[in-house]
Design a protein around this motif. Sequence first.
Motif, short mmCIF file in Angstrom:
data_model
loop_
_atom_site.label_atom_id
_atom_site.label_comp_id
_atom_site.label_asym_id
_atom_site.label_seq_id
_atom_site.Cartn_x
_atom_site.Cartn_y
_atom_site.Cartn_z
N UNK A 10 -1.12 -4.99 -13.76
CA UNK A 10 -2.14 -3.67 -12.40
C UNK A 10 -0.68 -3.81 -11.71
N UNK A 11 0.80 -2.89 -11.73
CA UNK A 11 1.03 -2.87 -10.67
C UNK A 11 1.62 -1.55 -10.31
N UNK A 12 2.69 -1.61 -9.04
CA UNK A 12 2.99 -0.50 -8.39
C UNK A 12 3.78 0.40 -9.28
N UNK A 13 3.26 1.82 -9.07
CA UNK A 13 2.66 2.67 -7.65
C UNK A 13 0.64 2.28 -8.43
N UNK A 14 0.23 2.29 -9.12
CA UNK A 14 -1.06 2.83 -10.01
C UNK A 14 -2.03 0.99 -8.92
N UNK A 15 -0.90 -0.37 -8.76
CA UNK A 15 -1.98 -1.37 -7.81
C UNK A 15 -2.01 -0.29 -6.30
N UNK A 16 -0.93 0.32 -5.55
CA UNK A 16 -1.16 0.51 -4.97
C UNK A 16 -2.23 1.85 -4.32
N UNK A 17 -2.68 2.23 -4.98
CA UNK A 17 -3.30 3.61 -5.47
C UNK A 17 -4.96 2.82 -5.54
N UNK A 18 -4.71 2.03 -5.90
CA UNK A 18 -6.31 0.98 -7.15
C UNK A 18 -6.81 0.10 -5.53
N UNK A 19 -6.10 -0.19 -5.06
CA UNK A 19 -6.77 -1.28 -3.82
C UNK A 19 -6.29 -0.29 -2.73
N UNK A 20 -6.53 0.52 -2.78
CA UNK A 20 -6.57 1.44 -1.62
C UNK A 20 -8.31 1.80 -1.64
N UNK A 42 5.82 -3.11 -3.07
CA UNK A 42 5.27 -1.88 -2.17
C UNK A 42 4.46 -1.87 -0.43
N UNK A 43 5.09 -0.45 -0.62
CA UNK A 43 4.36 0.11 1.19
C UNK A 43 3.25 -0.69 0.83
N UNK A 44 2.47 0.59 0.18
CA UNK A 44 0.77 0.43 0.30
C UNK A 44 -0.13 -0.31 -0.66
N UNK A 45 0.79 -1.46 -0.82
CA UNK A 45 0.11 -2.87 -1.75
C UNK A 45 0.47 -4.04 0.31
N UNK A 46 1.38 -3.52 0.59
CA UNK A 46 0.95 -4.13 1.98
C UNK A 46 -0.06 -4.18 2.55
N UNK A 48 -2.83 -2.31 1.95
CA UNK A 48 -4.06 -3.15 1.36
C UNK A 48 -4.00 -4.25 1.47
N UNK A 49 -2.69 -5.31 1.45
CA UNK A 49 -3.12 -6.74 1.59
C UNK A 49 -3.16 -6.76 3.10
#
Length: 147
Positions: A10-20, A42-46, A48-49
């Motif tokens: 799973x990578x961005x952008x799907x990962x951004x959504x999932x980790x939120x 990606x900003x969403x992943x950062x 979430x991290x």
Amino acid sequence: MTVAVLEGTVASPALDIALCSDLVYLLPSARLRLACGPDAPAPGVIWALGRAGRKALTRGLLSTADLDSTEAVNIGVAHNVIRDRAAVSFPDGASLIAATTARDLMRTNVSGGPGLGLELAAFRLLFAAGDPGEGALAFLQKRDPSF
């Protein structure tokens, strides 16, 4: 409450959504591709991290290697590794508001005045949700709470 169940890579952008999501479960085959090629995540992943804590943020920013399911749970990016999608459930009798508030408080690294302010805000949220009243009443009546 949102729940993400991830498998495969799973990578961005799907990962951004999932980790939120409030709860993130991984199947053993899951691999989280934090970095976008040679670039930073990606900003969403950062975000979430950072929510998961310093260990996760450091790992995500300093390494381009994918996270396997075990490492993702160990550093707090995901909640658990499950063997079957049917295994995803929220414990009976648990308060969703209390669980997500407690999770977010544990993941913060704030102390002093800002930390006390955050704790007070979380207490007010939980009190307004009715959880403390039901919890105290259930304790006094020697019964399971009903949130």
